[in-house]
Design a protein around this motif. Structure first.
Motif, PDB file in Angstrom:
ATOM      1  N   TRP A 160      53.212 -47.107  38.806  1.00  0.00           N
ATOM      2  CA  TRP A 160      52.315 -48.170  38.363  1.00  0.00           C
ATOM      3  C   TRP A 160      51.652 -47.781  37.033  1.00  0.00           C
ATOM      4  CZ3 TRP A 160      47.217 -48.684  37.066  1.00  0.00           C
ATOM      5  CH2 TRP A 160      46.728 -49.991  36.961  1.00  0.00           C
ATOM      6  N   ARG A 161      51.194 -46.514  36.941  1.00  0.00           N
ATOM      7  CA  ARG A 161      50.529 -46.075  35.711  1.00  0.00           C
ATOM      8  C   ARG A 161      51.507 -46.125  34.519  1.00  0.00           C
ATOM      9  NH1 ARG A 161      45.998 -43.143  33.945  1.00  0.00           N
ATOM     10  NH2 ARG A 161      46.189 -43.080  31.678  1.00  0.00           N
ATOM     11  N   TYR A 162      52.709 -45.650  34.726  1.00  0.00           N
ATOM     12  CA  TYR A 162      53.688 -45.646  33.642  1.00  0.00           C
ATOM     13  C   TYR A 162      54.054 -47.085  33.247  1.00  0.00           C
ATOM     14  CZ  TYR A 162      58.043 -44.901  31.105  1.00  0.00           C
ATOM     15  OH  TYR A 162      59.025 -44.923  30.154  1.00  0.00           O
ATOM     16  N   GLY A 163      54.308 -47.920  34.242  1.00  0.00           N
ATOM     17  CA  GLY A 163      54.646 -49.307  33.946  1.00  0.00           C
ATOM     18  C   GLY A 163      53.515 -50.043  33.262  1.00  0.00           C
ATOM     19  N   TYR A 164      52.263 -49.769  33.661  1.00  0.00           N
ATOM     20  CA  TYR A 164      51.111 -50.421  33.038  1.00  0.00           C
ATOM     21  C   TYR A 164      50.968 -49.986  31.584  1.00  0.00           C
ATOM     22  CZ  TYR A 164      46.405 -52.406  32.807  1.00  0.00           C
ATOM     23  OH  TYR A 164      45.304 -53.147  32.468  1.00  0.00           O
ATOM     24  N   ASP A 165      51.185 -48.678  31.317  1.00  0.00           N
ATOM     25  CA  ASP A 165      51.122 -48.187  29.935  1.00  0.00           C
ATOM     26  C   ASP A 165      52.167 -48.889  29.073  1.00  0.00           C
ATOM     27  OD1 ASP A 165      49.069 -46.523  30.541  1.00  0.00           O
ATOM     28  OD2 ASP A 165      50.278 -44.714  30.717  1.00  0.00           O
ATOM     29  N   GLN A 166      53.395 -48.954  29.569  1.00  0.00           N
ATOM     30  CA  GLN A 166      54.455 -49.579  28.789  1.00  0.00           C
ATOM     31  C   GLN A 166      54.168 -51.070  28.553  1.00  0.00           C
ATOM     32  OE1 GLN A 166      57.116 -47.918  27.430  1.00  0.00           O
ATOM     33  NE2 GLN A 166      56.043 -46.097  28.155  1.00  0.00           N
ATOM     34  N   LEU A 221      51.211 -52.533  28.483  1.00  0.00           N
ATOM     35  CA  LEU A 221      50.110 -52.684  27.528  1.00  0.00           C
ATOM     36  C   LEU A 221      50.578 -52.437  26.097  1.00  0.00           C
ATOM     37  CD1 LEU A 221      46.966 -51.115  29.267  1.00  0.00           C
ATOM     38  CD2 LEU A 221      47.421 -53.508  28.751  1.00  0.00           C
ATOM     39  N   ASP A 222      51.477 -51.461  25.913  1.00  0.00           N
ATOM     40  CA  ASP A 222      52.001 -51.217  24.566  1.00  0.00           C
ATOM     41  C   ASP A 222      52.730 -52.460  24.037  1.00  0.00           C
ATOM     42  OD1 ASP A 222      50.965 -48.679  24.621  1.00  0.00           O
ATOM     43  OD2 ASP A 222      52.843 -47.725  25.255  1.00  0.00           O
ATOM     44  N   GLN A 223      53.571 -53.064  24.877  1.00  0.00           N
ATOM     45  CA  GLN A 223      54.281 -54.272  24.457  1.00  0.00           C
ATOM     46  C   GLN A 223      53.304 -55.412  24.202  1.00  0.00           C
ATOM     47  OE1 GLN A 223      57.260 -55.194  27.350  1.00  0.00           O
ATOM     48  NE2 GLN A 223      58.347 -53.260  27.133  1.00  0.00           N
ATOM     49  N   LEU A 224      52.270 -55.504  25.065  1.00  0.00           N
ATOM     50  CA  LEU A 224      51.284 -56.562  24.899  1.00  0.00           C
ATOM     51  C   LEU A 224      50.497 -56.371  23.608  1.00  0.00           C
ATOM     52  CD1 LEU A 224      50.551 -58.999  26.672  1.00  0.00           C
ATOM     53  CD2 LEU A 224      48.627 -57.672  27.564  1.00  0.00           C
ATOM     54  N   ALA A 225      50.190 -55.108  23.271  1.00  0.00           N
ATOM     55  CA  ALA A 225      49.446 -54.825  22.042  1.00  0.00           C
ATOM     56  C   ALA A 225      50.274 -55.201  20.812  1.00  0.00           C
ATOM     57  CB  ALA A 225      49.059 -53.348  21.997  1.00  0.00           C
ATOM     58  N   ARG A 226      51.567 -54.899  20.833  1.00  0.00           N
ATOM     59  CA  ARG A 226      52.410 -55.272  19.694  1.00  0.00           C
ATOM     60  C   ARG A 226      52.488 -56.794  19.539  1.00  0.00           C
ATOM     61  NH1 ARG A 226      55.400 -50.742  21.660  1.00  0.00           N
ATOM     62  NH2 ARG A 226      56.733 -52.112  22.923  1.00  0.00           N
ATOM     63  N   ARG A 227      52.585 -57.478  20.656  1.00  0.00           N
ATOM     64  CA  ARG A 227      52.622 -58.929  20.566  1.00  0.00           C
ATOM     65  C   ARG A 227      51.276 -59.486  20.109  1.00  0.00           C
ATOM     66  NH1 ARG A 227      53.648 -62.260  25.943  1.00  0.00           N
ATOM     67  NH2 ARG A 227      51.410 -61.938  26.103  1.00  0.00           N
ATOM     68  N   ALA A 228      50.170 -58.864  20.579  1.00  0.00           N
ATOM     69  CA  ALA A 228      48.842 -59.318  20.165  1.00  0.00           C
ATOM     70  C   ALA A 228      48.641 -59.108  18.666  1.00  0.00           C
ATOM     71  CB  ALA A 228      47.769 -58.580  20.965  1.00  0.00           C
ATOM     72  N   ARG A 231      40.348 -60.422  32.283  1.00  0.00           N
ATOM     73  CA  ARG A 231      40.546 -59.101  31.658  1.00  0.00           C
ATOM     74  C   ARG A 231      41.479 -59.318  30.478  1.00  0.00           C
ATOM     75  NH1 ARG A 231      40.939 -57.658  37.167  1.00  0.00           N
ATOM     76  NH2 ARG A 231      39.291 -56.248  37.869  1.00  0.00           N
ATOM     77  N   ALA A 232      41.071 -58.750  29.332  1.00  0.00           N
ATOM     78  CA  ALA A 232      41.853 -59.010  28.117  1.00  0.00           C
ATOM     79  C   ALA A 232      41.938 -57.749  27.269  1.00  0.00           C
ATOM     80  CB  ALA A 232      41.230 -60.147  27.306  1.00  0.00           C
ATOM     81  N   LEU A 233      43.053 -57.655  26.536  1.00  0.00           N
ATOM     82  CA  LEU A 233      43.230 -56.609  25.531  1.00  0.00           C
ATOM     83  C   LEU A 233      42.606 -57.104  24.229  1.00  0.00           C
ATOM     84  CD1 LEU A 233      44.592 -53.948  24.557  1.00  0.00           C
ATOM     85  CD2 LEU A 233      46.614 -55.333  24.047  1.00  0.00           C
ATOM     86  N   HIS A 234      41.701 -56.294  23.641  1.00  0.00           N
ATOM     87  CA  HIS A 234      40.960 -56.713  22.454  1.00  0.00           C
ATOM     88  C   HIS A 234      41.491 -55.960  21.241  1.00  0.00           C
ATOM     89  CE1 HIS A 234      37.559 -56.339  19.533  1.00  0.00           C
ATOM     90  NE2 HIS A 234      37.538 -57.652  19.735  1.00  0.00           N
ATOM     91  N   LEU A 235      41.861 -56.734  20.197  1.00  0.00           N
ATOM     92  CA  LEU A 235      42.297 -56.165  18.931  1.00  0.00           C
ATOM     93  C   LEU A 235      41.533 -56.873  17.813  1.00  0.00           C
ATOM     94  CD1 LEU A 235      46.180 -55.959  19.355  1.00  0.00           C
ATOM     95  CD2 LEU A 235      44.532 -54.113  19.582  1.00  0.00           C
ATOM     96  N   ILE A 287      45.653 -59.559  30.157  1.00  0.00           N
ATOM     97  CA  ILE A 287      46.457 -58.417  30.622  1.00  0.00           C
ATOM     98  C   ILE A 287      46.973 -58.628  32.036  1.00  0.00           C
ATOM     99  CG2 ILE A 287      45.221 -56.808  29.122  1.00  0.00           C
ATOM    100  CD1 ILE A 287      43.712 -55.851  31.617  1.00  0.00           C
ATOM    101  N   ALA A 288      46.705 -59.811  32.603  1.00  0.00           N
ATOM    102  CA  ALA A 288      47.191 -60.058  33.971  1.00  0.00           C
ATOM    103  C   ALA A 288      48.714 -59.942  34.065  1.00  0.00           C
ATOM    104  CB  ALA A 288      46.724 -61.438  34.455  1.00  0.00           C
ATOM    105  N   PRO A 289      49.505 -60.465  33.087  1.00  0.00           N
ATOM    106  CA  PRO A 289      50.965 -60.270  33.199  1.00  0.00           C
ATOM    107  C   PRO A 289      51.371 -58.801  33.201  1.00  0.00           C
ATOM    108  CG  PRO A 289      50.479 -62.016  31.634  1.00  0.00           C
ATOM    109  CD  PRO A 289      49.165 -61.373  31.973  1.00  0.00           C
ATOM    110  N   ALA A 290      50.653 -57.962  32.397  1.00  0.00           N
ATOM    111  CA  ALA A 290      50.977 -56.529  32.388  1.00  0.00           C
ATOM    112  C   ALA A 290      50.678 -55.906  33.734  1.00  0.00           C
ATOM    113  CB  ALA A 290      50.196 -55.837  31.278  1.00  0.00           C
TER     114      ALA A 290
END
Length: 581
Positions: A27-33, A35-42, A247-251, A268-271
């Motif tokens: 779960w931790r590894y999948g969540y990290d990956q 979030l990284d994809q989500l950050a690039r899209r954001a 819950r949201a990723l902030h950039l 971040i719910a989809p992540a």
């Protein structure tokens, strides 16, 4: 509990703990990956939104620069020039969607404007002061209670000195309309942290709190808010409304060209769901594998213990099945004998039905045979006398009539013999008119005896159909005799026979009897409305006729006529020359 199950009491908890630990790591590894994809899209979404805002504002900036030196803004010291300048600015504002366009002299006094309620003096504004220095001034703020972005372009005199400035006021709300409600949530804040532009209208007027993280509503309430870092990503947990993620990723990204800072909030719910699905899949696979091993082990040991019991039961059941099998074979043989007897009985009943029909027609048949015999006798005696007198031509004519009558008798006898034996013949070309003529000739004596009026519009030539001559005659004979029987107790007796060459090719036989009680059952074997007796038939005639018509691709139907009585239609396939080929 059996002794071989006891070792599993320790293995199962250890296995479950190992699965739980592995699930957490996945779960931790999948969540990290994720979030990284989500950050690039954001980052891409924020860059796209920033470029869109900058591009839209750039349009107004370029318009301000172009309008600053417009000839219509020269010599505004003349009153008649001011009115024309106001009309020019109003026309440009209407066509470009600008909130207002203002032209002020070097002292900041407004000389011309697109709106009547424009300010009279803008000398204290930073964008105008910047323009008086010969540079492009820009700023944002409020104008008439609405959010506006100001562009001030200097207007130069012929000598190069700044003689005034053209201020173009862009309507921020008009710019937002094109992308309001889009995903993700994007907001642009100024240097003081106030939300100035956003695609979520509920965030307008919010500003940054003293701590510099999150946002505070205009009434001073911060709402539910919490932030933390996860693998280098800033996560906001907030309860700011139904149109913002919980819950949201902030950039954030600075925009020095417009003096704003762009920020994006990506759900971040989809992540979390993706990480949860990956962890659940790994856990399910591990649990399924462990359960399979556990069940396989238990099954193997259980099968070993149950094998002896099963072998004993199999032997017992085998003996019982052998006995049952012998009894079933005996019952099958009895059923086959009963079916064979039933088939023979049905064949006998069919033959009896045909012979019964022949018995009913015996009087008419005797009449049909007796007439030709009497005629043959008369023609023979007359022929002998003519021969004695030497009139050979008349004697030859009598012999021809005798031959024709003999052929007629042979045809009647052949039809009776075929009908009684149920001979089969390959479908071939049959003249429907000739078949009907033969049947009507056979029943002519009975029609006369019963007083039945025949209505038959005979076609002038042959009508060819696909079928069997004898079998088709049997069908027509059965339908005609049934019609005569049905009209025995009727005051009006009329039989209508018609041929419709179609398509489809149809033969109609209609009577004036009492009609059909149950049209749906008339073709069922042994169904009859006549009284049970030796001379009334057994309900097999229509069933036999139905089978005969079906044998060469036709169809027969019965119903009650609208004028009263029964009406039967026989549909036949027309004879095609391709069939003969």
């Amino acid at each position: 509990m059996k002794s071989w199950i006891k070792p599993f009491n320790l293995v199962v908890p250890v296995f479950l703990l190992a699965v739980a630990a592995l699930t957490g790591v996945v779960w931790r590894y999948g969540y990290d990956q994720a979030l990284d994809q989500l950050a690039r899209r954001a980052e891409s979404d924020l860059a796209l939104a920033s470029d869109r805002l900058a591009t839209q504002l750039q349009t107004y900036q370029e318009l301000a620069v172009l309008m600053a030196d417009h000839p219509g803004l020269e010599r505004l010291n003349l009153p008649e020039r001011v009115g024309a300048a106001n009309g020019l600015l109003r026309e440009v504002a209407d066509k470009t969607g600008a909130m207002d366009i203002i032209y002020a002299d070097r002292d900041g006094r407004v000389i011309a404007s697109a709106e009547l309620d424009s300010p009279e003096d803008i000398s204290g504004t930073p964008y105008f002061q910047r323009a008086t220095q010969g540079a492009l001034g820009r700023d944002h703020g409020q104008l008439g209670g609405q959010r506006a972005y100001f562009f001030a372009a200097p207007s130069f005199a012929p000598g190069g000195a700044v003689r005034g400035a053209l201020v173009l006021v862009a309507d921020i709300e008009l710019i937002e309309q094109a992308w309001r409600g889009d995903n993700p949530a994007v907001l642009f804040t100024d240097l003081s942290g106030d939300v100035f532009v956003t695609n979520r209208s509920e965030l307008l007027g919010w500003d940054r709190p003293a701590g510099g993280i999150g946002l505070v509503a205009p009434d001073g309430t911060a709402g539910a808010f919490r932030t933390w870092m996860f693998s280098g990503h800033e996560i906001w947990e907030m309860g700011w409304g139904p149109y913002l993620p919980a819950r949201a990723l902030h950039l954030a990204q600075t925009m020095p060209t417009v003096g704003l800072t762009g920020e994006v909030l990506v759900d971040i719910a989809p992540a979390r769901r993706l990480a949860g699905l990956q962890a659940a899949a790994v856990a399910a696979i591990c649990l399924a594998f462990g359960a399979t091993l556990f069940v396989a082990t238990i099954r193997r040991r259980t099968l070993a213990e149950a094998n002896a019991v099963l072998e004993a039961r199999v032997a017992q059941r085998t003996r019982a099945l052998s006995t049952t099998n012998t009894r079933l074979r005996r019952e099958i043989a009895e059923r086959q004998e009963a079916e064979a007897a039933l088939t023979r009985a049905q064949a006998d009943l069919v033959q009896a039905g045909k012979l019964s029909a022949l018995g009913q027609m015996s009087a008419g048949i005797s009449h049909e045979l007796n007439q030709p015999l009497m005629a043959i006798r008369s023609f023979a005696e007359n022929g002998a006398q003519y021969l004695e007198r030497g009139r050979d031509d008349v004697a030859a004519a009598n012999l021809g009539r005798i031959s024709e009558l003999a052929r007629r008798m042979g045809r009647i006898i052949q039809n009776l013999r075929t009908f009684s034996r149920q001979e089969s013949e390959t479908p071939r070309r049959v003249d429907v008119v000739a078949a009907l003529d033969s049947v009507l000739e056979m029943v002519s004596a009975r029609l006369e005896q019963e007083g039945v009026t025949l209505h038959y519009d005979r076609p002038p030539g042959p009508v060819w159909a696909r079928g069997g001559e004898v079998r088709l005659g049997q069908v027509f004979l059965n339908l005609v005799t049934n019609a005569i029987d049905a009209m025995q107790n009727q005051s009006e007796k009329s039989l209508t026979v018609a041929i419709d060459q179609g398509p489809p090719l149809t033969v109609l036989i209609r009577d004036t009897g009492p009609g059909i009680d149950d049209p749906e059952k008339i073709f069922d074997p042994f169904y009859t409305t006549k009284a049970v007796g030796l001379s009334e038939g057994m309900g097999l005639g229509l069933s036999i006729s139905y089978g005969l018509v079906q044998s060469f691709g036709g169809d027969i139907r019965g119903r009650n006529s609208e004028a009263g009585g029964a009406e039967f239609t026989v549909h036949l396939e027309p004879w095609q020359e391709e069939q003969a080929a």
